[in-house]
Design an enzyme around this catalytic site. Structure first.
Site, PDB file in Angstrom:
ATOM      1  CD  GLU A  83      32.321  36.350  34.502  1.00 46.34           C
ATOM      2  OE1 GLU A  83      31.369  37.132  34.670  1.00 46.34           O
ATOM      3  OE2 GLU A  83      32.314  35.171  34.896  1.00 46.34           O
ATOM      4  CE  LYS A 261      29.117  33.342  36.746  1.00 46.29           C
ATOM      5  NZ  LYS A 261      29.743  34.458  36.005  1.00 46.29           N
ATOM      6  CG  HIS A 375      30.346  41.633  31.471  1.00 44.71           C
ATOM      7  ND1 HIS A 375      31.210  40.964  32.315  1.00 44.71           N
ATOM      8  CD2 HIS A 375      30.034  40.748  30.492  1.00 44.71           C
ATOM      9  CE1 HIS A 375      31.401  39.740  31.877  1.00 44.71           C
ATOM     10  NE2 HIS A 375      30.696  39.584  30.771  1.00 44.71           N
TER      11      HIS A 375
END
Length: 426
Positions: A83, A261, A375
Site C-alpha cells: 500500500e 485498519k 495518499h
C-alpha cells in the site's frame, strides 16, 4: 555504534543505494541484509519446505521507516506492504514524535493460553473444581513436553477453568497459561494441550474435544505512548480536530473499523517483514477492540497541557524471534537483524509503536487535508506502473496525472502514449 534512524533524503536514492545507507546507519554488515534483495531472499527450494504444493513466490515491497526512537533506542523499521503512503506516513509521524523522546512502551509478558474443551460433564461446576484441584499435576504434565522452554524460564504456570453455556449444551473450558518467552508460542502451547487432554478427560469423567491455543492473546498486551508536537502537527486546530476524529472512532464501530485498519497498516507490515503470523496478530487485535462487547478504537488521542497531542495504543501482540518463518525465511532474518531487537518484548514494542505512528499519520491527514491528497500522490506511481509505464517513465506519468487530478489507469495510458509519441517525434 548505535543505530541512527534519521536518514534525510533516503527517498531520493536508488533501492541499492538506500540499502547501503540503511546498513551504515544501523551499523550492520551489508551482507547480512542481502536477503532483502530479489534473488537473494526466499528461494523456491526454501518455500517448498515451508508450505504444501508450492509452485512459486509472490513479492511484497519492503520499505524502511525512519526517524523511530522506541524506549530510547533508534530503530530502522522494515515494513512489508503493497500500500502506498504507509512507510512515508509512519516515518513522518515518528519524526513528529522524536522531538519529545519518541515512543515509550510497556508489556504484560509472554503469556499464551491453550484451551481444552470438555464435553458431556454431568456436573459442570463440580468438574471445574476437580480440574482446579489438579492444577499442579496438570502444570507438571504440560511442562514435561518442553523442558527446553522450562530451562529458559518459561513453561506452563497456571490453570483456569470456566463453565460455558452454549447452544450445544453446557461445556467446561480449561485454560492452560504458558510463558512462551521469545517464541510466538503456538506450537508449544498446542503440544502441551494435546498432552494433558487425556488426563483432563479422566478428571472430568467425560471427554475432551478441541485442544488448541487461543489467538485472543489478552495476557500478552503491549502498550505504546508518544507525544506528538502540536506545532509540527499543524497547530492547535489540527490537534483539536485529531482529538475529535479519535473520539468518533472510540464511539462508533463503523469509524473504528477503518481507524483500526490504519493501525494494522503499520502493525501488519512489520509483523510480515519479520516472518511472524499476521493472521494471529490481526485476529488478536480485532478481538481486543471488541473486548467490552462493542467494537471500538484501539488507540486514544488527547491534548496535553502544552497543547501537544498524546497518543496511546494497547494491543495484544503474539510475536516471536524463534521458530516458524522468522527463522526459516531468510528475508525475515535480515529484517530482524536490521531491527536489532533481542527479545520478543522489544519486537512487540517496536510493532506497537509503528501502529501508533501510522494511526496518527492517518488521523492527521484526515483532519488536516483529507486522506486522498497525500495518499493519491503516492498511489499515482502505482497507477502509472499499472498503465504500462517503465521504471524511467513512471515519474513523469505520475506527475502529470496528479497535476490534472485524474489518477486513473485509463488516463495514465493516454498520458503514457502522449509522452512516448513526443519522445519519438523529431
Amino acid at each position: 555504534m548505535a543505530t541512527n534512524s534519521r536518514i534525510p533524503g533516503l527517498r531520493d536514492h536508488t533501492p541499492q543505494e538506500r540499502l547501503a545507507m540503511v546498513a551504515e546507519s544501523a551499523d550492520v554488515d551489508p551482507t547480512a541484509l542481502q536477503a532483502l534483495l530479489p534473488g537473494d531472499g526466499l528461494s523456491l527450494a526454501h518455500a517448498d519446505h515451508m508450505i504444501e504444493n508450492v509452485v512459486g513466490l509472490i513479492g511484497i515491497p519492503i520499505g524502511i521507516a525512519t526517524n523511530f526512537t522506541v524506549d530510547g533506542i533508534d530503530r530502522l523499521i522494515p515494513m512489508a506492504t503493497e500500500e502506498p503512503s504507509v512507510v512515508a506516513a509512519a516515518s513522518n509521524a515518528a519524526r513528529i514524535a522524536r522531538s519529545h523522546g519518541g515512543f515509550s512502551t510497556s508489556y504484560t509478558g509472554d503469556v499464551m493460553v491453550a484451551q481444552i474443551q470438555v464435553l458431556d460433564a454431568v456436573d459442570p461446576h463440580g468438574t471445574r473444581f476437580a480440574l482446579l484441584e489438579a492444577r499442579d499435576e496438570l502444570i507438571a504434565l504440560a511442562n514435561e513436553q518442553d523442558p527446553t522452554l522450562v530451562s529458559l524460564g518459561g513453561g506452563a504456570f497456571d490453570v483456569s477453568v470456566r463453565v460455558l453455556p452454549t447452544r450445544a449444551g453446557v461445556q467446561v473450558i480449561l485454560h492452560l497459561h504458558v510463558d512462551v518467552r521469545d517464541a510466538m508460542g503456538a506450537n508449544a502451547v498446542n503440544t502441551m494441550a494435546e498432552a494433558i487432554a487425556p488426563r483432563v478427560a479422566e478428571l472430568a469423567h467425560s471427554r475432551t474435544l478441541l485442544r488448541i491455543l487461543t489467538n485472543k492473546a489478552d495476557l500478552r498486551i503491549t502498550r505504546a505512548r508518544a507525544v506528538f508536537d502540536g506545532e509540527l502537527l499543524g497547530g492547535a486546530q489540527v490537534v483539536d480536530d485529531i482529538v475529535a476524529a479519535a473520539a468518533f472512532a472510540e464511539a462508533d464501530p463503523y469509524r473504528a473499523a477503518t481507524h483500526n485498519k490504519g493501525i494494522m497498516n503499520g502493525i501488519t507490515a512489520v509483523v510480515l517483514a519479520t516472518g511472524n503470523d499476521t493472521r494471529a496478530v490481526e485476529s488478536g487485535c480485532h478481538s481486543h477492540a471488541a473486548r467490552d462487547g462493542r467494537y471500538a478504537a484501539l488507540s486514544q488521542f488527547e491534548k496535553d497541557a502544552e497543547g501537544n497531542l498524546v497518543g496511546t495504543l494497547e494491543v495484544p501482540l503474539a510475536v516471536g524471534l524463534v521458530g516458524g518463518a522468522t527463522r526459516a525465511h531468510p528475508t525475515a532474518q535480515a529484517a530482524v537483524t536490521l531491527l536489532g531487537v533481542r527479545t520478543a518484548q522489544e519486537l512487540a514494542g517496536v510493532i506497537a509503536s509503528v501502529g501508533l505512528a501510522q494511526n496518527l499519520a492517518a488521523c492527521r491527514a484526515l483532519a488536516a487535508e483529507g486522506i486522498q491528497r497525500g495518499h493519491m500522490t503516492l498511489h499515482a506511481r502505482t497507477v502509472a506502473a499499472s498503465a504500462g509505464a517503465s521504471v524511467d517513465e513512471v515519474g513523469a506519468v505520475a506527475a502529470r496525472i496528479v497535476a490534472e487530478r485524474r489518477i486513473r489507469v485509463e488516463y495514465a495510458r493516454e498520458v503514457l502514449a502522449e509522452l512516448r509519441n513526443e519522445k519519438h517525434t523529431p
